[in-house]
Design an enzyme around this catalytic site. Structure first.
Site, PDB file in Angstrom:
ATOM      1  N   ILE A  74       0.720  -1.244  -0.043  1.00  0.00           N
ATOM      2  CA  ILE A  74      -0.109   0.135   0.018  1.00  0.00           C
ATOM      3  C   ILE A  74       0.866   1.461  -0.252  1.00  0.00           C
ATOM      4  CG2 ILE A  74      -1.872   1.105   1.686  1.00  0.00           C
ATOM      5  CD1 ILE A  74      -2.397  -1.720   2.540  1.00  0.00           C
ATOM      6  N   GLY A 133       8.685  -5.624   2.439  1.00  0.00           N
ATOM      7  CA  GLY A 133       8.669  -4.380   0.390  1.00  0.00           C
ATOM      8  C   GLY A 133       9.893  -4.977  -0.155  1.00  0.00           C
ATOM      9  N   ALA A 175       5.107  -1.985   9.564  1.00  0.00           N
ATOM     10  CA  ALA A 175       4.168  -2.719  10.524  1.00  0.00           C
ATOM     11  C   ALA A 175       4.406  -3.997   9.878  1.00  0.00           C
ATOM     12  CB  ALA A 175       2.191  -2.251  10.996  1.00  0.00           C
ATOM     13  N   TYR A 178      -2.916  -9.056  15.807  1.00  0.00           N
ATOM     14  CA  TYR A 178      -2.512  -8.111  14.815  1.00  0.00           C
ATOM     15  C   TYR A 178      -3.636  -6.650  15.424  1.00  0.00           C
ATOM     16  CZ  TYR A 178      -2.968  -5.384  10.547  1.00  0.00           C
ATOM     17  OH  TYR A 178      -2.802  -4.872   9.429  1.00  0.00           O
ATOM     18  N   PHE A 223      -9.974  -1.774   5.596  1.00  0.00           N
ATOM     19  CA  PHE A 223     -10.398  -3.161   5.190  1.00  0.00           C
ATOM     20  C   PHE A 223      -9.700  -3.859   4.517  1.00  0.00           C
ATOM     21  CE2 PHE A 223     -14.759  -3.196   8.484  1.00  0.00           C
ATOM     22  CZ  PHE A 223     -14.198  -1.715   8.483  1.00  0.00           C
TER      23      PHE A 223
HETATM   24  N1  LIG Z   1      -2.896  -5.359   3.374  1.00  0.00           N
HETATM   25  C1  LIG Z   1      -4.128  -5.017   3.566  1.00  0.00           C
HETATM   26  O1  LIG Z   1      -5.754  -5.505   3.924  1.00  0.00           O
HETATM   27  C2  LIG Z   1      -4.145  -4.151   4.847  1.00  0.00           C
HETATM   28  C3  LIG Z   1      -5.531  -3.546   5.900  1.00  0.00           C
HETATM   29  C4  LIG Z   1      -5.484  -2.595   6.474  1.00  0.00           C
HETATM   30  C5  LIG Z   1      -4.474  -2.279   7.329  1.00  0.00           C
HETATM   31  N2  LIG Z   1      -3.266  -2.621   6.873  1.00  0.00           N
HETATM   32  C6  LIG Z   1      -1.686  -1.929   7.405  1.00  0.00           C
HETATM   33  O2  LIG Z   1      -1.407  -1.600   5.917  1.00  0.00           O
HETATM   34  C7  LIG Z   1      -0.227  -1.048   5.588  1.00  0.00           C
HETATM   35  C8  LIG Z   1       0.669  -1.795   4.725  1.00  0.00           C
HETATM   36  O3  LIG Z   1       0.208  -3.228   4.396  1.00  0.00           O
HETATM   37  P1  LIG Z   1       0.982  -3.561   3.116  1.00  0.00           P
HETATM   38  O4  LIG Z   1      -0.668  -4.520   3.017  1.00  0.00           O
HETATM   39  O5  LIG Z   1       1.549  -2.428   1.944  1.00  0.00           O
HETATM   40  O6  LIG Z   1       1.936  -4.532   4.257  1.00  0.00           O
HETATM   41  P2  LIG Z   1       3.476  -4.556   2.997  1.00  0.00           P
HETATM   42  O7  LIG Z   1       4.047  -5.755   4.276  1.00  0.00           O
HETATM   43  O8  LIG Z   1       4.097  -4.805   2.281  1.00  0.00           O
HETATM   44  O9  LIG Z   1       4.064  -3.196   3.847  1.00  0.00           O
HETATM   45  C9  LIG Z   1       5.131  -2.832   4.626  1.00  0.00           C
HETATM   46  C10 LIG Z   1       6.451  -2.330   4.965  1.00  0.00           C
HETATM   47  O10 LIG Z   1       6.638  -1.863   6.362  1.00  0.00           O
HETATM   48  C11 LIG Z   1       8.283  -1.922   5.516  1.00  0.00           C
HETATM   49  N3  LIG Z   1       8.303  -2.441   7.537  1.00  0.00           N
HETATM   50  C12 LIG Z   1       7.880  -3.101   8.364  1.00  0.00           C
HETATM   51  N4  LIG Z   1       8.750  -3.441   9.534  1.00  0.00           N
HETATM   52  C13 LIG Z   1       9.613  -2.305   9.338  1.00  0.00           C
HETATM   53  C14 LIG Z   1      10.280  -1.276  10.101  1.00  0.00           C
HETATM   54  N5  LIG Z   1      10.263  -2.269  11.496  1.00  0.00           N
HETATM   55  N6  LIG Z   1      10.951  -0.769   9.769  1.00  0.00           N
HETATM   56  C15 LIG Z   1      11.359  -0.395   8.883  1.00  0.00           C
HETATM   57  N7  LIG Z   1      10.001  -0.739   7.839  1.00  0.00           N
HETATM   58  C16 LIG Z   1       9.088  -1.380   8.178  1.00  0.00           C
HETATM   59  C17 LIG Z   1       8.127  -3.617   4.680  1.00  0.00           C
HETATM   60  O11 LIG Z   1       9.320  -3.168   5.192  1.00  0.00           O
HETATM   61  C18 LIG Z   1       6.806  -3.587   4.222  1.00  0.00           C
HETATM   62  O12 LIG Z   1       7.722  -2.403   3.300  1.00  0.00           O
HETATM   63  C19 LIG Z   1       0.348  -2.288   7.295  1.00  0.00           C
HETATM   64  O13 LIG Z   1       0.578  -1.921   8.384  1.00  0.00           O
HETATM   65  C20 LIG Z   1      -1.205  -3.214   7.496  1.00  0.00           C
HETATM   66  O14 LIG Z   1      -0.843  -3.369   9.103  1.00  0.00           O
HETATM   67  C21 LIG Z   1      -2.849  -3.715   5.328  1.00  0.00           C
HETATM   68  O1  LIG Z   2      -5.624 -18.946   1.448  1.00  0.00           O
HETATM   69  C1  LIG Z   2      -6.562 -18.137   1.923  1.00  0.00           C
HETATM   70  C2  LIG Z   2      -6.976 -16.960   2.543  1.00  0.00           C
HETATM   71  C3  LIG Z   2      -7.774 -16.495   3.107  1.00  0.00           C
HETATM   72  N1  LIG Z   2      -8.495 -16.822   2.676  1.00  0.00           N
HETATM   73  C4  LIG Z   2      -9.746 -15.921   3.610  1.00  0.00           C
HETATM   74  O2  LIG Z   2     -10.533 -14.867   2.988  1.00  0.00           O
HETATM   75  C5  LIG Z   2     -10.379 -13.478   4.218  1.00  0.00           C
HETATM   76  C6  LIG Z   2      -9.695 -12.770   3.454  1.00  0.00           C
HETATM   77  O3  LIG Z   2      -7.962 -13.242   3.620  1.00  0.00           O
HETATM   78  P1  LIG Z   2      -6.762 -12.094   3.940  1.00  0.00           P
HETATM   79  O4  LIG Z   2      -5.207 -12.495   4.379  1.00  0.00           O
HETATM   80  O5  LIG Z   2      -6.778 -12.123   2.727  1.00  0.00           O
HETATM   81  O6  LIG Z   2      -7.136 -11.139   4.814  1.00  0.00           O
HETATM   82  P2  LIG Z   2      -7.330 -10.920   6.516  1.00  0.00           P
HETATM   83  O7  LIG Z   2      -8.890  -9.933   6.340  1.00  0.00           O
HETATM   84  O8  LIG Z   2      -7.669 -11.756   7.234  1.00  0.00           O
HETATM   85  O9  LIG Z   2      -7.251  -9.499   6.976  1.00  0.00           O
HETATM   86  C7  LIG Z   2      -6.163  -7.901   5.973  1.00  0.00           C
HETATM   87  O10 LIG Z   2      -7.146  -7.501   5.841  1.00  0.00           O
HETATM   88  C8  LIG Z   2      -7.868  -7.217   7.489  1.00  0.00           C
HETATM   89  C9  LIG Z   2      -8.628  -5.958   8.005  1.00  0.00           C
HETATM   90  O11 LIG Z   2     -10.464  -6.695   7.678  1.00  0.00           O
HETATM   91  C10 LIG Z   2      -6.461  -6.682   8.148  1.00  0.00           C
HETATM   92  O12 LIG Z   2      -6.216  -5.452   7.875  1.00  0.00           O
HETATM   93  C11 LIG Z   2      -5.041  -7.379   7.482  1.00  0.00           C
HETATM   94  O13 LIG Z   2      -4.004  -6.132   7.681  1.00  0.00           O
HETATM   95  C12 LIG Z   2      -5.103  -7.579   6.274  1.00  0.00           C
HETATM   96  O14 LIG Z   2      -3.863  -8.443   5.606  1.00  0.00           O
HETATM   97  C13 LIG Z   2     -10.520 -14.327   5.264  1.00  0.00           C
HETATM   98  O15 LIG Z   2     -11.319 -14.887   5.765  1.00  0.00           O
HETATM   99  C14 LIG Z   2      -9.231 -15.849   5.483  1.00  0.00           C
HETATM  100  O16 LIG Z   2      -9.662 -16.113   5.765  1.00  0.00           O
HETATM  101  C15 LIG Z   2      -8.908 -17.892   2.753  1.00  0.00           C
HETATM  102  O17 LIG Z   2     -10.311 -18.388   2.546  1.00  0.00           O
HETATM  103  N2  LIG Z   2      -8.022 -19.127   1.989  1.00  0.00           N
END
Ligand SMILES: NC(=O)c1ccc[n+]([C@@H]2O[C@H](COP(=O)([O-])OP(=O)(O)OC[C@H]3O[C@@H](n4cnc5c(N)ncnc54)[C@H](O)[C@@H]3O)[C@@H](O)[C@H]2O)c1
Ligand SMILES: O=c1ccn([C@@H]2O[C@H](COP(=O)(O)OP(=O)(O)O[C@H]3O[C@H](CO)[C@H](O)[C@H](O)[C@H]3O)[C@@H](O)[C@H]2O)c(=O)[nH]1
Length: 330
Positions: free
Chosen positions: A12, A36, A75, A141, A169
């Site tokens: 993101i 990343g 994170a 988490y 989400f």
């Molecule tokens: N992907 C989702 O659906 C989702 C949903 C809700 C919230 N989030 C939050 O959004 C943020 C980004 O998610 P993402 O999917 O892009 O994850 P990601 O793992 O792709 O990105 C996280 C980035 O942070 C860096 N990082 C982690 N710990 C670090 C540290 N201690 N110091 C410096 N860099 C560090 C990683 O190397 C990576 O580049 C996260 O905080 C995650 O919790 C993600």
């Molecule tokens: O191989 C898989 C992977 C996921 N799922 C299901 O698909 C849904 C979505 O799972 P993801 O792992 O894609 O996402 P989460 O909802 O668990 O979590 C994501 O969204 C959250 C907020 O809703 C958090 O912020 C988190 O960082 C982000 O990974 C869940 O019900 C999970 O059980 C499967 O059935 N099979």
């Protein structure tokens, strides 16, 4: 003045950096590359490889760069892993944010937008979820993200820092240019996991739990395009720069899809049969998470552009079919 994006080499974060640079902003990225990729960082951003738990490295960055606001993505973010290794989440998410805030306070950098999550709510029975609903995380988490929000609140009272927590989400999709997308190793998120099947990297997708109290027994989630999320960060930052108060906003499309519906959608998009097999529930998963994002629309003027699941999955597929190994060659 520049914007500092922590975690800007991640999924993101890298998309947000692209939107910031397209909007003409000066951007500094810091990332320890634990999940990343250097190649995901926009070439016009200045890059620092550092860990946010490393106070001297952060201090040096704030002394060298002139930072007007921070966007904090750095994170650990896997629900399943947080249940088997909770201390990793306390260490990276809470200790990391604590050190960051110490350094920001010391350098009088007073504005931060940060990634919170729908996982802060836990198991709610009323959908869609409002920001005023109770927060009772069902996984570690979400617990650490809620604690990060509260940490910002106390630091704000004491030192005048202002923050926006964006509770997103389920992020998915990829940049329309096709140049960056989602890449995690191992991949755990549903949409990219499903797309590994037509890419030949996985034989079938596991459906985690078929006995949830939902329409087909599988978990319901609200899938939101990464570019729409990226835009919300810019709006939130500008809101703080205009003098906006501390705030928290949900970011989602307001429509829930079951795991089976997402698989069906990916079958239609890719033309591949994508076999699915039922597996046990994954620990920590709430049955349903669907957002009300009315507050972000009203206060920030956020207008998500990708509100159709098929368009979102097609945008993810556009990246994954051309980059089956993500940012790695071969
Ligand atoms: N992907 C989702 O659906 C989702 C949903 C809700 C919230 N989030 C939050 O959004 C943020 C980004 O998610 P993402 O999917 O892009 O994850 P990601 O793992 O792709 O990105 C996280 C980035 O942070 C860096 N990082 C982690 N710990 C670090 C540290 N201690 N110091 C410096 N860099 C560090 C990683 O190397 C990576 O580049 C996260 O905080 C995650 O919790 C993600
Ligand atoms: O191989 C898989 C992977 C996921 N799922 C299901 O698909 C849904 C979505 O799972 P993801 O792992 O894609 O996402 P989460 O909802 O668990 O979590 C994501 O969204 C959250 C907020 O809703 C958090 O912020 C988190 O960082 C982000 O990974 C869940 O019900 C999970 O059980 C499967 O059935 N099979």
């Amino acid at each position: 003045m520049a914007i500092l994006v922590l975690g800007g080499a991640g999924y993101i974060g890298s998309h947000t950096v692209y939107e910031l640079i397209d909007a003409g902003r000066d951007v500094v990225v810091a990332d320890n590359l634990q999940t990343g990729f250097r190649a995901a960082v926009h070439p016009k951003a200045r890059f620092y490889e550092l860990d946010i738990r490393d106070r001297p490295a952060l201090d040096a960055l704030f002394e060298r760069e002139s930072i007007e606001g921070v966007i904090h993505f750095a994170a650990s973010s896997q629900v399943g892993e947080s249940m088997t290794d909770p201390l990793k989440y306390y260490d990276n998410n809470l200790c990391g944010t604590m050190v960051l805030l110490q350094s920001m306070v010391a350098h009088q950098v007073g504005k931060i937008v940060f990634s919170s999550t729908a996982a802060t709510y836990g198991e709610r029975s009323q959908m869609p979820i409002l920001e005023s609903d109770r927060t009772e995380p069902t996984n570690c988490y979400g617990e650490t993200k809620l604690s990060m929000e509260r940490m910002m609140g106390w630091v704000s009272r004491a030192h005048g820092l202002r923050y926006v927590a964006l509770r997103y989400f389920n992020a998915c999709g990829a940049h329309p240019s096709g140049s960056i997308g989602e890449a995690h190793d191992p991949e755990t998120h549903l949409v990219p996991v499903i797309l590994q099947v037509p890419n030949g990297r996985r034989a079938a997708v596991s459906v985690f739990g078929g006995d949830y109290p939902t329409k087909d027994g599988t978990c319901v989630r609200d899938y939101i395009h990464v570019t729409d999320l990226a835009q919300a960060h810019i709006l939130a930052l500008d809101y703080l720069l205009r003098g906006g108060e501390n705030n928290v906003f949900n970011l989602g499309n307001g429509v829930g899809f079951t795991v089976r519906e997402v698989i069906e959608c990916a079958r239609a998009v890719t033309g591949h049969p994508i076999p699915a097999e039922l597996s046990p529930r994954r620990a920590g998963d709430p049955a349903q998470l669907v957002a009300s994002s009315e507050k972000a629309k009203a206060v920030l003027g956020w207008r998500p552009r990708y509100n159709d699941l098929e368009t979102i999955v097609a945008s993810a597929w556009n990246w994954h079919k051309n980059h089956p190994n993500g940012y790695q060659e071969g």
